[in-house]
Design an enzyme around this catalytic site. Structure first.
Site, PDB file in Angstrom:
ATOM      1  N   ARG A  62     -21.110   6.706 -16.783  1.00 45.91           N
ATOM      2  CA  ARG A  62     -20.823   5.680 -17.801  1.00 45.91           C
ATOM      3  C   ARG A  62     -21.973   4.702 -17.980  1.00 45.91           C
ATOM      4  NH1 ARG A  62     -15.687   3.427 -15.548  1.00 45.91           N
ATOM      5  NH2 ARG A  62     -15.688   5.078 -13.999  1.00 45.91           N
ATOM      6  N   GLU A  99     -14.239   2.312  -4.947  1.00 47.16           N
ATOM      7  CA  GLU A  99     -12.821   1.933  -4.943  1.00 47.16           C
ATOM      8  C   GLU A  99     -11.937   3.166  -4.748  1.00 47.16           C
ATOM      9  OE1 GLU A  99     -12.134  -0.163  -8.689  1.00 47.16           O
ATOM     10  OE2 GLU A  99     -10.373  -1.066  -7.783  1.00 47.16           O
TER      11      GLU A  99
HETATM   12  O1  LIG Z   1     -19.131  -0.954  -7.812  1.00 41.28           O
HETATM   13  P1  LIG Z   1     -18.576   0.385  -7.364  1.00 41.28           P
HETATM   14  O2  LIG Z   1     -17.386   0.224  -6.450  1.00 41.28           O
HETATM   15  O3  LIG Z   1     -19.620   1.248  -6.782  1.00 41.28           O
HETATM   16  O4  LIG Z   1     -17.971   1.097  -8.652  1.00 41.28           O
HETATM   17  C1  LIG Z   1     -18.610   1.141  -9.891  1.00 41.28           C
HETATM   18  C2  LIG Z   1     -18.943   2.533 -10.289  1.00 41.28           C
HETATM   19  O5  LIG Z   1     -17.756   3.298 -10.452  1.00 41.28           O
HETATM   20  C3  LIG Z   1     -17.755   3.931 -11.722  1.00 41.28           C
HETATM   21  O6  LIG Z   1     -18.364   5.172 -11.697  1.00 41.28           O
HETATM   22  P2  LIG Z   1     -17.660   6.544 -11.234  1.00 41.28           P
HETATM   23  O7  LIG Z   1     -18.165   6.885  -9.867  1.00 41.28           O
HETATM   24  O8  LIG Z   1     -16.182   6.427 -11.409  1.00 41.28           O
HETATM   25  O9  LIG Z   1     -18.291   7.621 -12.183  1.00 41.28           O
HETATM   26  P3  LIG Z   1     -18.414   7.828 -13.763  1.00 41.28           P
HETATM   27  O10 LIG Z   1     -19.331   6.749 -14.301  1.00 41.28           O
HETATM   28  O11 LIG Z   1     -19.030   9.169 -13.847  1.00 41.28           O
HETATM   29  O12 LIG Z   1     -17.049   7.762 -14.403  1.00 41.28           O
HETATM   30  C4  LIG Z   1     -18.591   3.003 -12.581  1.00 41.28           C
HETATM   31  O13 LIG Z   1     -19.106   3.661 -13.729  1.00 41.28           O
HETATM   32  C5  LIG Z   1     -19.651   2.544 -11.631  1.00 41.28           C
HETATM   33  O14 LIG Z   1     -20.752   3.452 -11.575  1.00 41.28           O
HETATM   34  N1  LIG Z   2     -11.217  -0.173 -11.731  1.00 41.43           N
HETATM   35  C1  LIG Z   2     -12.251   0.454 -12.304  1.00 41.43           C
HETATM   36  N2  LIG Z   2     -12.240   0.692 -13.638  1.00 41.43           N
HETATM   37  C2  LIG Z   2     -13.276   1.335 -14.226  1.00 41.43           C
HETATM   38  N3  LIG Z   2     -14.347   1.756 -13.555  1.00 41.43           N
HETATM   39  C3  LIG Z   2     -14.391   1.535 -12.245  1.00 41.43           C
HETATM   40  N4  LIG Z   2     -15.334   1.844 -11.319  1.00 41.43           N
HETATM   41  C4  LIG Z   2     -14.885   1.410 -10.132  1.00 41.43           C
HETATM   42  N5  LIG Z   2     -13.697   0.820 -10.231  1.00 41.43           N
HETATM   43  C5  LIG Z   2     -13.359   0.888 -11.550  1.00 41.43           C
END
Ligand SMILES: O=P(O)(O)OC[C@H]1O[C@H](OP(=O)(O)OP(=O)(O)O)[C@H](O)[C@@H]1O
Ligand SMILES: Nc1ncnc2[nH]cnc12
Length: 178
Positions: A62, A99
């Protein structure tokens, strides 16, 4: 309306996704809104210009939605920080917890230039684990992390505090606190 309130009205809360107990912040309505997206990229580029950034690092997946338009707007290189096993050639890697799971992030070594200025961009900072792992990779190669830019900060998870441990003077932008 302030950009913070506008974004709060666009980004949707989805309870219990992808796991029970998580309130997922769904940015897809924002991606479908080019007027609001342009405001986001403008706010990020204002922050990046003040820091004399030379490279934009986007975190898969993302983070790419914001980092690539930002790099193009600024006319500087985009560097992909990808999840484990996606990048060919020589890479630097770090693992981290989030998370809702565990993962590793990787960057190609030839994208990291000693002494040059890098901004790390992502959609969400939750625990800060992902962005911190990314900053560790960049610092290992003696490139400089000059800032972090996020669309949204989930404040109760204290990712900002986590990120600032060991990086205490690095500025952090978040356009929305939720
Ligand atoms: O601060 P943190 O606890 O590290 O979480 C934040 C990360 O989690 C989500 O990515 P995700 O790993 O869900 O992957 P995506 O972007 O591919 O959906 C978001 O896009 C951040 O990269
Ligand atoms: N609660 C949340 N919503 C969207 N992206 C996330 N990445 C980590 N935690 C998230």
């Amino acid at each position: 309306m302030s950009i913070q309130n506008e974004l709060l009205s666009i980004i949707q809360d989805v309870p219990n996704f992808p796991k029970e107990g998580i309130i997922f912040k769904d940015i897809n309505p924002l991606l479908r809104n080019p007027v609001a997206m342009k405001k986001v990229i403008a706010a990020m580029s204002e922050f990046a210009r003040e820091l004399n950034v030379q490279h934009i690092v986007g975190i898969e997946s993302r983070g790419f939605f914001f980092a690539l338009p930002l790099a193009l707007e600024m006319n500087i290189p985009f560097v992909a920080a990808r999840k484990k096993g996606k990048l060919p050639g020589a890479i630097l890697s770090e693992s981290y917890s989030l998370e809702y799971g565990k993962d590793s992030i990787e960057i190609q070594t030839d994208a990291l230039k000693k002494g040059e200025r890098y901004l790390i961009v992502d959609d969400v900072i939750a625990t800060g684990g992902t962005a911190k792992a990314c900053s560790k990779i960049i610092q290992k190669s003696e490139a400089i992390v000059v800032g972090f830019s996020f669309l949204l900060e989930i404040t109760f998870l204290q990712g900002r505090e986590n990120l600032l441990e060991g990086n205490s003077k690095i500025p952090i932008q978040s356009l929305v606190n939720a």
